[in-house]
Design a protein around this motif. Structure first.
Motif, short mmCIF file in Angstrom:
data_model
loop_
_atom_site.label_atom_id
_atom_site.label_comp_id
_atom_site.label_asym_id
_atom_site.label_seq_id
_atom_site.Cartn_x
_atom_site.Cartn_y
_atom_site.Cartn_z
N ILE A 1 -18.43 0.65 5.13
CA ILE A 1 -19.59 -0.05 4.48
C ILE A 1 -19.18 -1.53 4.78
CG2 ILE A 1 -17.99 -0.37 2.24
CD1 ILE A 1 -21.96 0.04 2.48
N GLY A 2 -18.07 -2.01 4.97
CA GLY A 2 -17.59 -3.29 5.23
C GLY A 2 -18.33 -3.89 6.67
N THR A 3 -18.16 -2.59 7.52
CA THR A 3 -18.61 -2.94 8.95
C THR A 3 -19.92 -2.96 9.08
OG1 THR A 3 -16.51 -1.80 9.94
CG2 THR A 3 -18.39 -2.10 11.32
N PHE A 4 -20.55 -2.02 8.29
CA PHE A 4 -22.28 -1.96 7.98
C PHE A 4 -22.48 -3.34 7.59
CE2 PHE A 4 -25.69 -1.10 5.23
CZ PHE A 4 -26.65 -0.50 6.29
N THR A 5 -22.25 -4.01 6.74
CA THR A 5 -22.52 -5.13 6.08
C THR A 5 -22.41 -6.17 7.07
OG1 THR A 5 -21.55 -4.37 3.90
CG2 THR A 5 -22.03 -6.86 4.27
N GLU A 6 -21.41 -6.25 7.82
CA GLU A 6 -20.94 -7.26 8.95
C GLU A 6 -22.33 -7.27 9.98
OE1 GLU A 6 -16.32 -7.91 8.38
OE2 GLU A 6 -17.19 -6.13 9.76
N LEU A 7 -22.43 -5.88 10.42
CA LEU A 7 -23.56 -5.51 11.31
C LEU A 7 -24.87 -5.90 10.87
CD1 LEU A 7 -24.46 -4.50 14.14
CD2 LEU A 7 -24.47 -2.18 12.93
N MET A 8 -25.11 -5.85 9.48
CA MET A 8 -26.48 -6.04 8.92
C MET A 8 -26.66 -7.58 8.79
SD MET A 8 -28.02 -3.40 8.65
CE MET A 8 -27.26 -2.86 9.92
N VAL A 9 -25.54 -8.44 8.68
CA VAL A 9 -25.74 -9.69 8.87
C VAL A 9 -25.96 -10.22 10.02
CG1 VAL A 9 -24.45 -11.92 8.20
CG2 VAL A 9 -24.40 -10.11 6.43
N ALA A 10 -25.13 -9.73 10.93
CA ALA A 10 -25.33 -10.38 12.57
C ALA A 10 -26.91 -9.96 12.95
CB ALA A 10 -24.47 -9.50 13.26
N TRP A 11 -27.29 -8.94 12.55
CA TRP A 11 -28.83 -8.20 12.93
C TRP A 11 -29.68 -9.19 12.23
CZ3 TRP A 11 -30.74 -2.70 11.85
CH2 TRP A 11 -32.16 -2.65 12.26
N ASN A 12 -29.48 -9.56 10.99
CA ASN A 12 -30.63 -10.28 10.59
C ASN A 12 -30.51 -11.75 10.89
OD1 ASN A 12 -30.86 -12.36 7.75
ND2 ASN A 12 -32.37 -10.81 8.16
N LEU A 13 -29.29 -12.37 11.22
CA LEU A 13 -29.47 -13.76 11.91
C LEU A 13 -29.98 -13.73 13.32
CD1 LEU A 13 -25.86 -15.02 10.56
CD2 LEU A 13 -28.26 -15.60 9.93
N ALA A 14 -29.73 -12.62 13.73
CA ALA A 14 -30.30 -12.53 15.36
C ALA A 14 -31.77 -12.56 15.15
CB ALA A 14 -29.83 -11.10 16.12
N PHE A 15 -32.35 -11.70 14.14
CA PHE A 15 -33.73 -11.59 13.77
C PHE A 15 -34.39 -13.23 13.37
CE2 PHE A 15 -37.30 -11.08 11.01
CZ PHE A 15 -38.19 -10.02 11.56
N VAL A 16 -33.83 -13.66 12.47
CA VAL A 16 -34.22 -15.00 12.19
C VAL A 16 -33.95 -16.24 13.02
CG1 VAL A 16 -34.15 -14.49 9.66
CG2 VAL A 16 -32.37 -15.69 10.69
N ALA A 17 -33.36 -15.99 14.24
CA ALA A 17 -33.15 -16.85 15.36
C ALA A 17 -34.34 -17.05 16.01
CB ALA A 17 -31.97 -16.54 16.16
N ARG A 18 -35.00 -16.41 15.73
CA ARG A 18 -36.60 -16.56 16.45
C ARG A 18 -37.48 -17.70 15.65
NH1 ARG A 18 -39.29 -10.88 16.02
NH2 ARG A 18 -37.29 -10.30 16.59
N PHE A 19 -37.15 -17.79 14.56
CA PHE A 19 -37.49 -18.98 13.85
C PHE A 19 -37.16 -20.67 14.09
CE2 PHE A 19 -37.85 -15.33 10.77
CZ PHE A 19 -39.20 -14.82 11.23
N THR A 20 -36.01 -20.52 14.97
CA THR A 20 -35.82 -21.72 15.37
C THR A 20 -35.59 -21.78 17.13
OG1 THR A 20 -33.31 -20.96 15.84
CG2 THR A 20 -34.09 -21.41 13.50
N ASP A 21 -35.04 -22.72 17.38
CA ASP A 21 -35.00 -22.85 19.09
C ASP A 21 -33.64 -22.15 19.75
OD1 ASP A 21 -37.32 -24.50 19.02
OD2 ASP A 21 -36.02 -26.14 18.74
N ALA A 22 -32.76 -21.82 18.89
CA ALA A 22 -31.77 -21.05 19.38
C ALA A 22 -32.09 -19.59 19.61
CB ALA A 22 -30.67 -20.88 18.19
N PRO A 23 -31.57 -18.89 20.81
CA PRO A 23 -31.57 -17.54 21.09
C PRO A 23 -30.86 -16.91 20.14
CG PRO A 23 -30.34 -18.79 22.54
CD PRO A 23 -30.66 -19.86 21.75
N PRO A 24 -31.20 -15.48 19.65
CA PRO A 24 -30.26 -14.58 19.26
C PRO A 24 -28.86 -14.45 19.76
CG PRO A 24 -32.02 -13.54 20.15
CD PRO A 24 -32.25 -14.95 20.47
#
Length: 178
Positions: free
Chosen positions: A108-131
């Motif tokens: 579950i801890g690894t899953f949570t870390e993966l989900m946060v990384a995925w979410n931040l990669a997803f929302v990067a598209r709303f900024t000028d930063a690449p995921p």
């Protein structure tokens, strides 16, 4: 020097194949010129740090003494400790303080870390930063990511799933150069 956060199972033991693979990942990352960042304690975190140190690399351990008071210090292979005030802050430091993330198999801890990384990669598209690159290793995550991407109507292409440690490092280097 790129910093690579590695997530993985805190309960794997030194005699296990998973531990040996995590040591190999740490070694390969250091040999490729990367600094390794983990949660700083035992299991995969210790193994990755050990491999990186054996190859002469630097390791960062993000610990949470208030959450884990029974763990008085990071594993012996950590060269720099960063203390977080909470588990959420620790995950934030791991994901935001790195240039890419690799998730080994875990719970579950690894899953949570993966989900946060995925979410931040997803929302990067709303900024000028690449995921940032997010890579999973092993058979556990591939069907879960596909299922979640389908059910949640999100972008599965933000996670690259590979089968082996060697594939993870090769893919990481390619994605960091893109």
């Amino acid at each position: 020097m790129p910093v690579i956060a590695v997530f993985g199972d805190s309960s794997i033991k030194p005699a296990s194949a998973a531990y040996a693979e995590a040591v190999r990942l740490g070694r390969r990352l250091a040999e490729a010129g990367h600094e390794v960042m983990t949660g700083g304690y035992g299991g995969a975190m210790e193994a990755v740090s050990m491999g990186a140190r054996e190859a002469g690399g630097a390791t960062i351990g993000v610990t949470v003494p208030d959450v884990f008071p029974d763990r008085s210090s990071p594993n012996e292979h950590v060269t720099q400790e960063r203390q977080a005030v909470s588990l959420i802050a620790r995950i934030g430091e791991l994901v935001e303080g790195s240039d890419a993330c690799i998730a080994l198999e875990g719970s579950i801890g690894t899953f949570t870390e993966l989900m946060v990384a995925w979410n931040l990669a997803f929302v990067a598209r709303f900024t000028d930063a690449p995921p940032k690159p997010v890579i999973t290793v092993g058979s556990l995550w591939r069907p879960l990511v596909a299922k979640l991407a389908d059910e949640l109507e999100t972008d599965a292409s933000l996670i690259t799933s590979v089968s082996t440690i060697n594939d993870a490092v090769t893919t990481l280097d390619r994605l960091l150069q893109a």
